[in-house]
Design an enzyme around this catalytic site. Structure first.
Site, short mmCIF file in Angstrom:
data_model
loop_
_atom_site.label_atom_id
_atom_site.label_comp_id
_atom_site.label_asym_id
_atom_site.label_seq_id
_atom_site.Cartn_x
_atom_site.Cartn_y
_atom_site.Cartn_z
N CYS A 1 0.83 -1.20 0.00
CA CYS A 1 0.00 0.00 0.00
C CYS A 1 0.86 1.24 0.00
O CYS A 1 2.10 1.17 0.07
CB CYS A 1 -0.94 0.01 1.21
SG CYS A 1 -0.06 0.25 2.77
N CYS B 1 3.25 1.68 2.81
CA CYS B 1 4.49 0.91 2.65
C CYS B 1 5.55 1.75 1.95
O CYS B 1 6.72 1.79 2.36
CB CYS B 1 4.24 -0.35 1.83
SG CYS B 1 3.16 -1.56 2.60
N ASP C 1 14.84 28.42 -29.73
CA ASP C 1 16.02 28.62 -30.57
C ASP C 1 15.57 28.53 -32.03
O ASP C 1 14.56 27.89 -32.34
CB ASP C 1 17.05 27.54 -30.24
CG ASP C 1 18.25 27.59 -31.17
OD1 ASP C 1 18.81 28.68 -31.34
OD2 ASP C 1 18.60 26.54 -31.72
N ASP D 1 18.16 22.89 -29.22
CA ASP D 1 18.75 21.62 -29.66
C ASP D 1 20.26 21.58 -29.60
O ASP D 1 20.86 20.53 -29.79
CB ASP D 1 18.31 21.32 -31.10
CG ASP D 1 19.11 22.12 -32.12
OD1 ASP D 1 19.35 23.32 -31.86
OD2 ASP D 1 19.49 21.55 -33.15
N ASP E 1 22.49 26.05 -26.48
CA ASP E 1 21.20 26.23 -25.82
C ASP E 1 21.19 25.71 -24.38
O ASP E 1 20.23 25.95 -23.64
CB ASP E 1 20.09 25.51 -26.60
CG ASP E 1 19.89 26.10 -27.99
OD1 ASP E 1 19.96 27.34 -28.11
OD2 ASP E 1 19.69 25.33 -28.94
#
Length: 749
Positions: free
Chosen positions: A16, A19, A436, A637, A641
């Site tokens: 549960c 736990c 970008d 990318d 960046d």
């Protein structure tokens, strides 16, 4: 010297939400542990620890006394889970007739059909005692064990509540069964609760089975990803084709891929060409053409051609392994919305024990004050058991993680990698997206945009001269010229006296004719008058394009323009973001003229250009300060960046970009497709909607069910909940939360 390790491990013994919190609390208190996230929904722990201070066996020694264990190997985990589920199903088949019998007896008893006398040790009660004893030993051992662990360690979970409830009902009934004189002495009603012991144990066990089956479905996304991997590879070794298991591949192996076969690992094409189906990895439905020099992704499918590639990444370094790792870590992470549920779950079980105890005492006190203790004692027992059984921390504990698991799984199906639950929760609240330009809005690969022939020669002849000259060049833009037109029909002309002129272009001879190929400065330095073509060239240059001239002697033959073309989906994706009320800003290191030109093409009104890499991070911080309270996302990318991605509230990387950008980002869009950003936002909204529904139901259920089980309304309405119905309600609450999350599997974006 610290040696930080991060692992995702299965946890055995969790029943549960309490736990998971207990394991988390215990491990966090252990020396050398940096961070711990225990996910009840997929029974895994994401653990970051200092290997110079601790180890998994030492951490296991901390939680094993509590009944839990970290499994150091995740191999065939899905198979083990299915096997465990099959065992549970088999047990249900055995206990189902007993539960049906007990339900029938209970219904018969409630309808006044009992004919046997309790204190004569009736056959019916002896049968019920035997069946209840069998049920306790067969499926109730975990509940009883949890109860004894509570007495030993003081740590409780949901199984402790169930164990306390069924054992109370069993012991009370057994005492009255074997000492019937107590009924006469204290004038007690002849009510036994063996049927409650059987039905409560059965319903809870049945509920756990359905919950486990549903939870197994939530982890299907990872299992499907793992099943994508090829089992064998065809390699070229010792001048022959050899089939080997993928585990035996080594870097730089030459791998052969035939039509219909899976690509065994990541690499680069060195011979041949084909079209690959990358849909299961990137969500891209169209076939992707691959030629010499192109990267291929392991586990994609070769549709038609024959090609060879050189293996560059193996095992844990492949894209598939990174996807699985990212999905696992995301599913193991916790969203901020889960904090409230965690805080409540932490105190839930002790609070329920107190409420159950107060319920029992309250009914006894009522019995004492009304001189009807004999009548109220069975009621006190029944309400005590009902409160213990009906309370459900599992619904609270499952509400958020099941939503996160389904959300990240749905995202991976569409080629979106979400690395943590917090990003998934926050994404739908983003109000500003900075992008970008190169590689994000544009393709990131220079291409020929315009080809204007001023000469009397045919286009094919002029193009052949362009490409024959550029073939000798090492300039970055040369490849764009080489890729223009029908490359398969290109015939190289005989080039002599080739000379590269730095910063200007090249000069060479073809069939005795001298040619100049380069920028405007090379043309003017060669004495060529460009007055007639200046207006055209200037207009093209102002549009952010690089103009390349081709001249022979004193005449201009043609010109080409090269630029980074806009991705086909950029305009529609940016418009879709703007329709969602999100402001889109371009953040570029390129010249202002080029950036403005691209921005106009895709409908972006605000542009920040000529920004250096470190400056990008500063711009993000400035923007966040100016728009305080609004979440700011950055999409990029490249290596340049990374500072901006790190500074943003949510960072999004295009998978076509650099490893450092992807490593920095919270979310990765496979195949570099901006349309996936729109889908990611929709998935975020849907996930949070489901989590809120789950939390509402979990809170509402417990707020309403516990008072009813305690008999609070009994004096006014006669409403009283039997322990058996309480067990059924508790099981239903957990199952309903999981199934509500599972409905996300039907979503089509």
């Amino acid at each position: 010297m610290p040696s930080i390790k991060k692992v995702v491990l299965p946890v055995a013994g969790m029943h549960c939400a309490s736990c998971s919190l207990l394991i988390e609390k215990t491990l966090k208190a252990s020396e050398g542990v940096k961070t711990v996230n225990v996910n009840f929904a997929n029974a895994k722990v994401t653990l970051e620890y200092d290997a110079s201070q601790t180890a998994i066996p030492r951490l296991n020694s901390k939680i094993k006394p509590l009944g839990y264990e970290l499994k150091t190997s995740d191999l065939n985990l899905a198979a083990r889970n299915k096997q465990s589920l099959a065992i549970q199903k088999n047990k249900i088949l055995w206990i189902s007739p007993i539960i049906i019998y007990s339900l029938s007896v209970m219904a018969w008893d409630l309808s006044g059909g009992r004919q046997f006398i309790l204190f004569n040790l009736s056959i019916l009660n002896v049968i019920n005692f035997g069946l209840a004893s069998f049920i306790l030993l067969y499926i109730g051992r975990d509940f009883i064990r949890s109860l004894f662990n509570f007495f030993k360690t003081g740590r409780a979970n949901m199984d402790t509540l169930v164990g306390m409830g069924i054992l109370t009902a069993y012991v009370y009934s057994t005492v009255l069964l074997f000492f019937p004189q107590l009924i006469s002495i204290y004038n007690l009603p002849a009510n036994l609760y063996f049927d409650a012991t059987i039905i409560v144990s059965g319903f809870v066990f049945w509920g756990k089975y359905l919950e486990a089956r549903a939870k197994l479905k939530t982890s299907e996304s990872i299992e499907k990803l793992l099943n994508l991997q090829a089992k064998t590879a065809l390699v070229w070794r010792e001048n022959q084709e050899i089939e080997v298991p993928v585990e035996q591949l080594i870097v730089n192996d030459v791998v052969i891929v035939k039509p219909g076969a899976k690509v065994p690992t990541d690499g680069v094409v060195i011979e041949g060409a084909s079209d690959l189906d990358e849909s299961l990895m990137t969500g891209e439905s169209m076939l992707v053409s691959k030629n010499i020099g192109d990267a291929v992704i392991g586990s994609t499918i070769n549709k038609q051609g024959y090609f060879k590639f050189r293996a560059t990444k193996l095992g844990p370094e492949t894209l598939l392994a990174n996807i699985v790792r990212a999905v696992e870590e995301a599913q193991g992470s916790k969203a901020p919305i889960q904090r409230l549920a965690d805080k409540i779950s932490q105190f839930f079980v002790p609070t329920i024990m107190i409420i159950a105890g107060l319920t029992f005492l309250s009914w006894l006190i009522v019995g004492l004050f009304t001189n009807q203790l004999n009548q109220f004692l069975p009621l006190a027992v029944a309400c005590f058991v009902a409160v213990l059984v009906i309370a459900c921390p599992c619904a609270l504990g499952l509400a958020t993680p099941t939503g996160i698991i389904m959300g990240t799984g749905l995202a991976s199906r569409y080629g979106i990698l979400i690395k943590n639950a917090e990003a998934l929760e926050k994404l739908h609240n983003v109000r500003v997206v900075l992008m970008d330009k190169t590689g994000t809005i544009t393709k990131g690969k220079p291409a020929v945009i315009d080809f204007i022939n001023f000469s009397d020669k045919g286009d094919d002849e002029i193009l052949a001269i362009f490409q024959s000259l550029e073939k000798q060049s090492e300039h970055p833009l040369a490849q764009a010229v080489m890729n223009y037109g029908n490359i398969d029909q290109f015939q190289s002309l005989n080039v002599k006296n080739f000379a590269a002129i730095p910063g200007q272009g090249i000069e060479a001879e073809i069939d005795g004719q001298k040619y100049s190929l380069g920028n405007q400065k090379l043309m003017t330095d060669s004495g060529l008058d460009l007055t007639e073509h200046n207006e055209v060239a200037n207009n093209l240059a102002q549009a952010g394009k690089t103009v390349i001239f081709l001249a022979a002697k004193d005449s201009l033959l043609a010109l080409m323009t090269i630029a980074d073309p806009v991705k086909t989906e950029s305009l529609s994706s940016i418009k879709a973001l703007q329709k969602l009320g999100i402001k889109v800003v371009m953040l570029s290191g390129d010249h202002l003229g080029t950036a403005n030109y691209i921005a106009n093409q895709v409908g972006i009104s605000e542009v920040m250009a000529e920004v250096l890499p470190n400056g990008k991070g500063e711009k993000i911080l400035e923007y966040k300060a100016r728009h305080f309270g609004q979440l700011v996302a950055m999409v990029g990318d490249g290596v340049n960046d990374a500072p901006a991605l790190a500074a943003a509230d949510i960072s999004i990387a295009m998978s076509t970009g650099s490893d450092i950008a992807i490593a920095t980002a919270d979310i990765t869009l496979l195949h570099g497709d901006l349309e996936k950003l729109i889908k990611a936002i929709r998935i975020s909204k849907l996930t949070i909607k489901k989590i809120k529904q789950n939390l509402f139901w979990a809170f509402f259920y417990n707020i309403v069910a516990i008072p009813v089980a305690a008999g609070l309304f009994y004096p006014f309405t006669g409403w009283l909940l039997s322990p058996a119905l309480a067990a059924a309600a508790m099981s239903f609450s957990s199952i309903s939360v999981v199934w509500n999350s599972l409905l996300m599997k039907r979503i089509r974006l």
